[in-house]
Motif scaffolding. Structure first.
Motif, PDB file in Angstrom:
ATOM      1  N   LEU A 137      37.141  55.319  41.513  1.00 38.85           N
ATOM      2  CA  LEU A 137      38.294  54.510  41.928  1.00 38.85           C
ATOM      3  C   LEU A 137      39.476  55.399  42.293  1.00 38.85           C
ATOM      4  CD1 LEU A 137      38.133  51.633  39.312  1.00 38.85           C
ATOM      5  CD2 LEU A 137      37.838  51.405  41.767  1.00 38.85           C
ATOM      6  N   SER A 138      39.801  56.350  41.408  1.00 39.43           N
ATOM      7  CA  SER A 138      40.973  57.189  41.684  1.00 39.43           C
ATOM      8  C   SER A 138      40.684  58.216  42.778  1.00 39.43           C
ATOM      9  CB  SER A 138      41.443  57.880  40.407  1.00 39.43           C
ATOM     10  OG  SER A 138      40.385  58.593  39.846  1.00 39.43           O
ATOM     11  N   ILE A 139      39.424  58.658  42.879  1.00 34.72           N
ATOM     12  CA  ILE A 139      39.081  59.614  43.948  1.00 34.72           C
ATOM     13  C   ILE A 139      39.272  58.949  45.310  1.00 34.72           C
ATOM     14  CG2 ILE A 139      37.210  60.961  44.989  1.00 34.72           C
ATOM     15  CD1 ILE A 139      36.050  61.305  42.166  1.00 34.72           C
ATOM     16  N   ALA A 140      38.748  57.705  45.429  1.00 35.17           N
ATOM     17  CA  ALA A 140      38.872  56.990  46.697  1.00 35.17           C
ATOM     18  C   ALA A 140      40.341  56.678  46.983  1.00 35.17           C
ATOM     19  CB  ALA A 140      38.046  55.722  46.668  1.00 35.17           C
TER      20      ALA A 140
ATOM     21  N   MET B 265      36.439  53.563  54.961  1.00 33.81           N
ATOM     22  CA  MET B 265      35.332  54.031  54.117  1.00 33.81           C
ATOM     23  C   MET B 265      35.779  54.227  52.686  1.00 33.81           C
ATOM     24  SD  MET B 265      32.966  56.584  56.233  1.00 33.81           S
ATOM     25  CE  MET B 265      34.248  57.683  56.735  1.00 33.81           C
ATOM     26  N   ASN B 266      37.008  54.769  52.514  1.00 36.39           N
ATOM     27  CA  ASN B 266      37.512  54.955  51.152  1.00 36.39           C
ATOM     28  C   ASN B 266      37.695  53.623  50.443  1.00 36.39           C
ATOM     29  OD1 ASN B 266      38.041  57.847  50.457  1.00 36.39           O
ATOM     30  ND2 ASN B 266      38.987  57.756  52.460  1.00 36.39           N
ATOM     31  N   SER B 267      38.137  52.603  51.205  1.00 33.84           N
ATOM     32  CA  SER B 267      38.325  51.295  50.569  1.00 33.84           C
ATOM     33  C   SER B 267      36.969  50.693  50.230  1.00 33.84           C
ATOM     34  CB  SER B 267      39.146  50.367  51.461  1.00 33.84           C
ATOM     35  OG  SER B 267      38.343  49.766  52.424  1.00 33.84           O
ATOM     36  N   LYS B 268      35.959  51.039  51.026  1.00 32.47           N
ATOM     37  CA  LYS B 268      34.593  50.576  50.752  1.00 32.47           C
ATOM     38  C   LYS B 268      34.088  51.174  49.431  1.00 32.47           C
ATOM     39  CE  LYS B 268      30.388  49.131  52.028  1.00 32.47           C
ATOM     40  NZ  LYS B 268      30.030  47.786  51.838  1.00 32.47           N
ATOM     41  N   VAL B 269      34.457  52.456  49.196  1.00 34.39           N
ATOM     42  CA  VAL B 269      34.057  53.095  47.934  1.00 34.39           C
ATOM     43  C   VAL B 269      34.716  52.386  46.762  1.00 34.39           C
ATOM     44  CG1 VAL B 269      34.199  55.217  46.580  1.00 34.39           C
ATOM     45  CG2 VAL B 269      33.597  55.337  48.988  1.00 34.39           C
TER      46      VAL B 269
ATOM     47  N   ASN C 181      33.129  62.970  48.444  1.00 35.55           N
ATOM     48  CA  ASN C 181      32.714  63.290  49.818  1.00 35.55           C
ATOM     49  C   ASN C 181      33.482  62.452  50.826  1.00 35.55           C
ATOM     50  OD1 ASN C 181      30.852  65.162  48.994  1.00 35.55           O
ATOM     51  ND2 ASN C 181      29.112  63.780  49.109  1.00 35.55           N
ATOM     52  N   VAL C 182      33.583  61.140  50.542  1.00 35.98           N
ATOM     53  CA  VAL C 182      34.263  60.235  51.481  1.00 35.98           C
ATOM     54  C   VAL C 182      35.751  60.576  51.551  1.00 35.98           C
ATOM     55  CG1 VAL C 182      34.914  57.839  51.905  1.00 35.98           C
ATOM     56  CG2 VAL C 182      32.583  58.386  51.216  1.00 35.98           C
ATOM     57  N   ALA C 183      36.356  60.854  50.383  1.00 35.69           N
ATOM     58  CA  ALA C 183      37.788  61.185  50.364  1.00 35.69           C
ATOM     59  C   ALA C 183      38.055  62.446  51.182  1.00 35.69           C
ATOM     60  CB  ALA C 183      38.269  61.376  48.930  1.00 35.69           C
ATOM     61  N   ASN C 184      37.070  63.347  51.252  1.00 36.49           N
ATOM     62  CA  ASN C 184      37.256  64.606  51.979  1.00 36.49           C
ATOM     63  C   ASN C 184      36.591  64.600  53.350  1.00 36.49           C
ATOM     64  OD1 ASN C 184      38.771  66.579  50.258  1.00 36.49           O
ATOM     65  ND2 ASN C 184      37.258  65.845  48.809  1.00 36.49           N
TER      66      ASN C 184
ATOM     67  N   ASN D 287      25.583  58.564  56.191  1.00 33.62           N
ATOM     68  CA  ASN D 287      24.802  58.935  55.008  1.00 33.62           C
ATOM     69  C   ASN D 287      25.513  58.530  53.723  1.00 33.62           C
ATOM     70  OD1 ASN D 287      23.367  60.094  57.001  1.00 33.62           O
ATOM     71  ND2 ASN D 287      23.331  62.160  56.144  1.00 33.62           N
ATOM     72  N   GLU D 288      26.844  58.773  53.700  1.00 35.91           N
ATOM     73  CA  GLU D 288      27.583  58.461  52.479  1.00 35.91           C
ATOM     74  C   GLU D 288      27.566  56.957  52.221  1.00 35.91           C
ATOM     75  OE1 GLU D 288      28.443  60.891  50.539  1.00 35.91           O
ATOM     76  OE2 GLU D 288      27.843  62.331  52.077  1.00 35.91           O
TER      77      GLU D 288
END
Lengths: 262, 249
Positions: free
Chosen positions: A4-7, A242-246, B25-28, B210-211
């Protein structure tokens, strides 16, 4: 769950990216504007099993470890100091710098600022000033009797005075250069200020050493490349999504864990 | 008797770790020269006395995909990308050397080539490369030689050579954040596969598709495990009810 915090760091970084891109696009037709780019760096890594640590008494080592990165951070907004296009205006007081260097501008508080925007004007006493009325250093005064002004590539300002045969030299424009122009601090109004990172200014006449030449009757347009800005914008938006998807997935996994029957 | 639930729990905690790796990975995905990481699961065998061996799941290690990311032209003369394997050497404030593939460099106030965070970029001789302030144009050739036009653009002076280090085992290099890596290995004596490209930057080698598929896979596996824990719980419940009835009768 760190996801959560990484995204979230990813979303914040992309938001800043979009802000920088939007400022570039907004300044598409700002004279002498230099576009900026956001640089990202990965954050710290949390080592759960360190690579290379000993895995037995006989000295065997782990060929790979278990490390989780903690996301991303914006490292810098980097100003790209490439030359903008020269646009011919035929206005004798429009001056573009073709090459390295900045005009020096005297701010009202007495300090010096630097600019690439050379759409100059005359103030009430005939001095060369910027569009905001700030004096150019070294000060050059154009007499009221001048009928035309010529600025050559080396920055000499000459005027034809009515009733005189020869042109009269009014002064010499000087440019300043910095070892790291990306380190200059942008203060708005097309002005930049010296910082510790930029180094101290070196001044000199145009068309000598590292300094560029003066092109009279032209202005330097912004160096914003609109196509690359739009593609960067698309990339930033998708990365944000994509980050919000995570975050969404992490949330659903937590919800799955919550709903497990006990 | 609780081992099915505990096996599934080990699976879930490993999947939680896998999610964190994907999130990073996605964040970067827009971080220059970032290398995507993957996670490897392993079995942890527990052999109870007189029982069957039980295979638990453990997150054994992370590995780095060291393939070169896409190289994007930027037109900036101090943006350098490495095509092939190899790392730039930078000096951090405590005087030790770190390695990076992120080549978005600039000049510091002393005219030395430095990274965005101010670490000095070292030459092949281990010294900073200094660019005099009268230089208009810097050229970096494929082998990393930095030269500049001096004397009003007439002469080309060689200022130094950007040092490229390559290593026998890239997995052994530990990421430290800020795009920097550290290692106990000594660089290989010769680097023959690396070409320096001026005016370009290496992008992150994260492939979004892929991610995203990994993300779905992890989520579904997690749900499956949760489902099975619930079913196992129900089974125990049933067993207790039925067995309790049998003894009561």
């Amino acid at each position: 769950m760190r996801a959560l915090s990484i995204a979230a760091t990813g979303m914040e970084a992309q938001q800043l990216n979009v802000e920088v891109i939007s400022n570039n696009i907004a300044n598409l037709s700002t004279t002498g504007f230099k576009s900026s780019r956001t640089e990202f760096q990965d954050l710290l890594y949390q080592n759960m099993r360190s690579v290379g640590s000993q895995s037995s008494d006989t000295g065997t080592i782990l060929p790979s470890g278990l490390a989780v990165g903690l996301g991303v951070m914006p490292a810098a907004t980097y100003r790209i100091n490439s030359q903008g296009n020269l646009s011919v205006t035929s206005n004798p007081l429009d001056m573009a710098i073709n090459g390295l260097g900045y005009f020096q501008v005297q701010l009202p508080d007495g300090t010096t600022a630097y600019t690439r925007s050379g759409s100059l004007q005359l103030n009430q006493t005939g001095q060369l000033v910027t569009a905001d009325g700030y004096q150019i250093i070294p000060s050059i005064t154009v007499p009221a009797t001048a009928t035309s002004i010529t600025v050559n590539a080396s920055g000499q300002v000459l005027a034809t005075i009515s009733g005189q045969v020869n042109q009269q030299t009014l002064g010499q424009l000087q440019l300043a250069s910095f070892i790291d122009p990306a380190g200059l601090d942008a203060i708005g109004q097309n002005l930049l200020k010296e910082t510790q990172a930029s180094g101290t200014p070196v001044t000199g006449n145009p068309n000598t050493n590292q300094f560029g030449s003066i092109v009279q009757g032209s202005i330097e347009t912004s160096n914003v490349d609109i196509v690359s800005q739009i593609t960067d914008l698309i990339t930033a938006q998708r990365a944000y999504e994509m980050n919000s998807k995570v975050i969404n997935t992490a949330d659903q996994m937590l919800s799955t864990a919550n709903q497990m029957k006990s | 008797m609780l081992s099915p639930s505990l096996v599934l729990l080990s699976n879930q905690s490993a999947l939680g770790q896998a999610l964190d790796i994907i999130a990073n990975n996605v964040a970067n995905s827009n971080t220059g020269a970032f290398k995507r990481e993957g996670i490897e699961f392993d079995t942890l065998v527990n052999q109870p006395t007189g029982g069957q061996p039980i295979n638990f799941v453990t997150d054994r290690s992370t590995y780095r995909d060291t393939s070169t990311g896409p190289i994007q032209p930027t037109g900036n003369q101090l943006d350098l990308a490495i095509e092939g394997s190899g790392y730039f050497q930078v000096q951090i404030p405590d005087g030790t050397t770190r390695y990076t593939r992120s080549g978005s460099f600039h000049l510091n106030e002393q005219g030395e080539i430095a990274t965005q965070s101010g670490q000095l970029v070292l030459s092949d001789g281990g010294a900073p490369i200094i660019v005099p302030d009268t230089v208009r144009e810097i050229t970096v050739t494929g082998d990393g030689t930095v030269s500049a036009r001096v004397n009003n653009g007439v002469d080309l002076a060689v200022l130094g050579k950007v040092g490229i280090a390559s290593f026998a085992n890239e997995q052994q290099m530990q990421p430290q954040g800020n795009g920097l890596y550290t290692t106990t290995q000594t660089p290989l004596p010769t680097v023959d596969k690396a070409i320096v490209i001026q005016g370009s930057l290496e992008q992150s080698n994260v492939k979004p598709i892929n991610e995203m598929t990994d993300l779905i896979r992890v989520q579904r596996a997690y749900e499956q495990a949760a489902n099975m824990i619930s079913q196992e719980n129900q089974r125990l419940d049933n067993a207790i009810t039925v067995l309790a009835k049998t003894t009561a009768n």
